[in-house]
Each structure stands twice: as C-alpha cells, then as structure tokens.
Design a protein around this motif. Sequence first.
Motif, mmCIF file in Angstrom:
data_model
loop_
_atom_site.group_PDB
_atom_site.id
_atom_site.type_symbol
_atom_site.label_atom_id
_atom_site.label_comp_id
_atom_site.label_asym_id
_atom_site.label_seq_id
_atom_site.Cartn_x
_atom_site.Cartn_y
_atom_site.Cartn_z
ATOM 1 N N ASP A 212 0.914 -1.104 0.091
ATOM 2 C CA ASP A 212 0.193 -0.039 -0.491
ATOM 3 C C ASP A 212 0.995 0.964 0.417
ATOM 4 O O ASP A 212 1.230 1.880 0.863
ATOM 5 C CB ASP A 212 -0.931 0.016 1.228
ATOM 6 N N PRO A 213 1.692 1.116 -1.374
ATOM 7 C CA PRO A 213 2.455 2.808 -1.371
ATOM 8 C C PRO A 213 1.403 4.508 -1.360
ATOM 9 O O PRO A 213 2.803 5.098 -0.814
ATOM 10 C CB PRO A 213 2.740 1.997 -2.101
ATOM 11 N N TYR A 214 0.961 3.945 -1.363
ATOM 12 C CA TYR A 214 -0.366 5.855 -0.639
ATOM 13 C C TYR A 214 -0.338 6.036 0.198
ATOM 14 O O TYR A 214 -0.365 6.690 0.932
ATOM 15 C CB TYR A 214 -1.557 5.280 -1.030
ATOM 16 N N ASP A 227 10.387 6.924 -7.743
ATOM 17 C CA ASP A 227 10.153 6.207 -8.901
ATOM 18 C C ASP A 227 8.281 6.210 -8.357
ATOM 19 O O ASP A 227 7.923 5.127 -8.177
ATOM 20 C CB ASP A 227 11.138 5.381 -9.582
ATOM 21 N N PRO A 228 7.596 6.784 -9.529
ATOM 22 C CA PRO A 228 6.255 5.800 -9.924
ATOM 23 C C PRO A 228 5.906 4.748 -9.902
ATOM 24 O O PRO A 228 4.911 4.092 -10.044
ATOM 25 C CB PRO A 228 5.752 7.269 -10.837
ATOM 26 N N PHE A 229 6.634 4.468 -10.472
ATOM 27 C CA PHE A 229 6.834 1.873 -10.906
ATOM 28 C C PHE A 229 6.596 1.687 -9.920
ATOM 29 O O PHE A 229 6.752 2.068 -8.996
ATOM 30 C CB PHE A 229 7.917 2.299 -11.592
ATOM 31 N N LYS A 230 5.478 0.972 -10.690
ATOM 32 C CA LYS A 230 4.635 -0.180 -9.504
ATOM 33 C C LYS A 230 5.672 -0.882 -8.492
ATOM 34 O O LYS A 230 6.475 -1.143 -9.433
ATOM 35 C CB LYS A 230 3.320 -0.461 -9.481
ATOM 36 N N PRO A 231 5.576 -0.835 -7.198
ATOM 37 C CA PRO A 231 7.124 -1.322 -6.472
ATOM 38 C C PRO A 231 6.958 -3.105 -6.467
ATOM 39 O O PRO A 231 5.639 -3.117 -6.510
ATOM 40 C CB PRO A 231 6.621 -1.312 -4.802
#
Length: 615
Positions: A212-214, A227-231
């Motif tokens: 849940d990076p948000y 980096d906005p790439f999905k982790p």
Amino acid sequence: MRFLFSFFLLIGILLFGIQPAVGQQKPSVARPSVARTYCNPMDISYRYNFEQLNEKISYRSGADPVIINHKNEYYLFVTIQGGWWHSKDLVNWRYIVPDKWPMEDMCAPAALSVRDTMYLFQSTFEQRPIFYSTEPEKGKLKFLNRWMPRLPKDIGPWDPALFHDDDTDKWYMYWGSSNVYPLFGAELDKKRNLTYAGNNPAESYKAMLWLDPYKHGWERFGPNHSDPFKPFMEGAWMTKYKGTYYLQYSAPGTEYNVYGNGTYVSKDPLGPFEYAPYNPIAYKPGGFATGCGHGNTFQDNFGNYWNTGTTWIGHNWGMERRIVMNPAGFDKDNQLFVNTRFGDFPHYLATKAGQNSDELFTGWMLLSYRKPAVASSTFKASAVDSLSADKTTDENPRTFWVAAQNKPGETLTLDLGAERDVRAVQVDYIDYRQTIYDSDSTVYTQFKILTSTDNKKWTVVADLTDTAERKEPKRDRACAYMELEKPARARYVRYEHGYVAGSHLAINAFRVFGNGLGKAPATPASLTVKRQKDQRNADLSWSKVPGAVGYNIRWGIAPDKLYQTYQFWNDQPNTFELRALNVGVPYYFAIEAFDENGVSTLSNVIDDGSGLGKK
C-alpha cells in the motif's frame, strides 16, 4: 527476488579473521581468529554462476539469504550458488556442494529446521520437490516429496518460506514475488509429505497482504522512493513470538538503496494480518552497503535475534548484490525491529543472551573515507573511464580502481592523515570485464595487508598468500574482512596483491576501521523536521559539525523507539527529503555526528511537527 514476466531476475557477515604477524620481514600467520567481530557485506565465497551466460556478463553475486540454526550450528542458503554454507560460530563459513540438486539451481530458497531435520525448497512456477536432510553438514539431501502440485499460472510459489508452528505442530508456506499479486499463504499437510492441505491445490492458498505505497512511504519504488513505477513485494518470512505471528516481506525493489523488510502481525498463521505500527523493520538507505531487504529472521545459540538481507552492488547488472546480517529483536511492546545503525561498520557477535543491539557495535570508526590513495599502476580503459585509486575510499560500491595488470605485487596505499589505531580492514572486490562463469578451484583470493607510521618501514599485519602458514583451504573473498588481534598504530595502510581469478584486479573499497587519538565530535545543533502535507514525506535539515565525517539521522514512532537510521556524509548536503514515513503515524527524530574518534552524544529528540502524536 522478484519475477518479471519478461525474464527471471535470478540470482545473497561474515568474517574470516586473520591474526597479525610480529615484526617487519617475517610473514604473518593466517589462521582462524576468535569469533569476535564481523562486517557487512558478509565475507563468504560468493559464486560466479550459470545465469551470467545468458547475459554474457561475468560477476559474483549473492541475494535472498536464509540463515537457519540447525542443531546449534548455522546454515546459509543464497540464490543460485550451487550449494550452501555451514558455520559453527557465524564467523567461519564452509561451502558445501550437495549430493542432490533440483532440475536447476535454487533461486530464493526456503529453508527450515524442525527438530533433527532440515527442509529445503526452491522458488518455482513448475512442479518441484521439497528436500530434507538430517546431515546437511555433509551435503546429504533426500526427497520428502517428488513435487509440489502445480498452482494456477503466475501464482508461484516464488520466493517461498516454510514455517512450522511448534505449538500446534502445523506446517505452512508463504510466498510471492510480484508487483501485481499479493503475498500468499497456505497450510501444508505433513501426512502428505508437506503438499498443500485440502484436495484442490488451486483453492488451498489465499492472499495474506498487499503493498500500500499510498499509505506506506517506504514501499514506493526507486532510489529514495522517488520513482512512480509500481513497487515489488517479495521475500516472505514468518516468525512467531509470544503467540503473535510476524509475516515479513520486502519492498520496493532489490536494485535500490531503500530495499527493506516490513512486517504484518496476526494471532493466526493465515491471518487476517494487520500492518505493524513500526515499519519498515529493516532499513538501511545510507552508507556503503545500502539496502537490507529480502532475508530472514533467526536466533543464535544464545537466543538473540538476527535479520539477514540483500545489499546492492549493481555495477555489472542491476541484480549484482551481496549479503548482510544485522542484530534484531523485540522491544517491550513486542515490536519487531532491526538495528542497522553503523550497519556496515564492524560489530561484535553476541556472547550471551539478551544483549542490547547497540552494544554490539564495536565503536571502531571508518578511518579511510576520502583519504588519499596511491596505486602502483592504473588500467587505462578509455578517456572516459575513471579507474583511479581514489575510488576505493569514496564508499561507493559502483566506483573502483583497476590495476594495469592482475599480477602479484600490485599495491594500493592509503594515507590516513595521522597515526591511528587500526583494528580491522575490509577489501571489497568488483568484477570488471571478467569472463568467469563458474567458481572452480582457480577462483580464490590472496593478498597481504601492511601498516607503517612513516611510509618507509612496513609491517605485515595480515597475510592470505602462500607464504603464510595456512590451515584452511584457499577460497574466494569478494568482501574480505580481517580483524587484527591487537591494534596496529599506523598512518599508512597498504594492500599488496597476491592473486584473484580473471583478467583484472579491481577493488571498489579499501575500508580501514579503528580509532583516532582525539575526542569524539560535538553534537549537531539545529535539527529541524517538517512533515509535508503528504505525510509520507518530511523535510530535514541540521547544522554541520566542524571536522565531522558524517551523521546519523535516527527516527521512530516514539522518543524511545528511534530504530531507524539514515547515514549521511559531511560532504553531502545538510538538507534532505525523507520519503519513508507511514500516513497517520507520528514520528520522532534525533541526530548524532561521528568522526574517526567516535560518536557524539545524541541530540534532543524532537517530533515531526505534524501534531499527530497529540491527537
């Protein structure tokens, strides 16, 4: 280690002490020392392996470590190494080649010790067996089952972890390596030789947790989570402590300085799981050995906890890595934490139960940072390559010195600037334009370490060459660490080359540890922290201390829980945007300075200015 759909990202402290010699001309004796200290990255015989043939890039690497305590001895398993390591003291590691091995080498293996038996399973999307052994020190493996049933496409089990609940005598497996899927968990049936419980494997597993990076800033991808790439989430491991199950995972990507371990907790081994108040549990974004994700948590013979992980090299390829081990534990609130403060400086091994993790730091400081270095020769690759000797003291594992020839007698000499008490040395090699794709008997390391007060008269303090009285076989040491039996008063420290396999001698770090003869630095003043509107971020600034080598920013979720550390050098800016915080959680901060003489007292603890702790 994560699985990308275009390819597999396959491919993870220990010291071997050397006693110093007495006198100038008599060669020193190389023999195992008392098990006292270690230094990250781990000093093991990292292997060249078959995967490099696909990329035509030659490099040693190791990742995704698991250390298990089996019958009071230790076994280390690492991705694509063709075997494992055995140690009786967490210091001296002997490489073992098993008598059986699966269809291919093991990637991110799962290992577990239950009573007198060790269990071993590889990452796979196919049908593969679980092995067991009652004699792992001899490399003996037997089939527990011939294969695990196949799961639906892309589900795995990749990056597996085996877990036995001693209280219930039930077995479980956890796995996952993806930026699409969650971590999964399933109960295993011992009566069916640890295959999935239930009649339908496709229905026997369920999701345990998602990233849940948000809300969790440290789960964001990229260097410093930029980096906005999905982790990616990977590296499952389960620890049970006082009736609570700690399901651990790693994020956001192995090729970044912020690769760390987190944990969710539950009262049931299959959940539901809740995000622990303090996360990540293991995090080391600054210094030489950055990143400590995808490992495991284990106990030593005194009952103390340790956490292993993967640190990033990334010169030859993004997946070029090494292994680290850091002290861990549970605090008075049963919060799992890992201490990475000075995590790549020498540390003591525990000698009794219940040792405070800060007490394991030796206090031996880095004496070599940015110190002048002179080499006997330098390889001229091109007009743009900078392969000079000064690259060995910048604490960057991706810059390095290359000698003009890989021949005995090449030297690398550091001037520490003044006399110091030298206590330990670490020599880190890197692979430069190599063509080695297998670790055989020709792959080993030999060199001498010498010290001097005047750059004229030299004393050999460590000897790994054939002139020494060797009581152990030759081995490769990409991260060779040597603790001296007693301090050597010296201003100059010299590496004298003996042998490394391949066409080039390349060293990315010549690290000297010990203590100066002065006072520790003053405590930094004016630490300020301002939490941003995006609560995952905070802006930090502090006043520099004259003569300091660097600083540790320490923070946590309470004034007495400053478990996190971000190390900065004094020649870096004294402002920083920290992007590793969790939404809705108040944080507290302090700072300390360090130099070659020691560490300052810790500053006053301040809050993050968000007001969250007052609600």
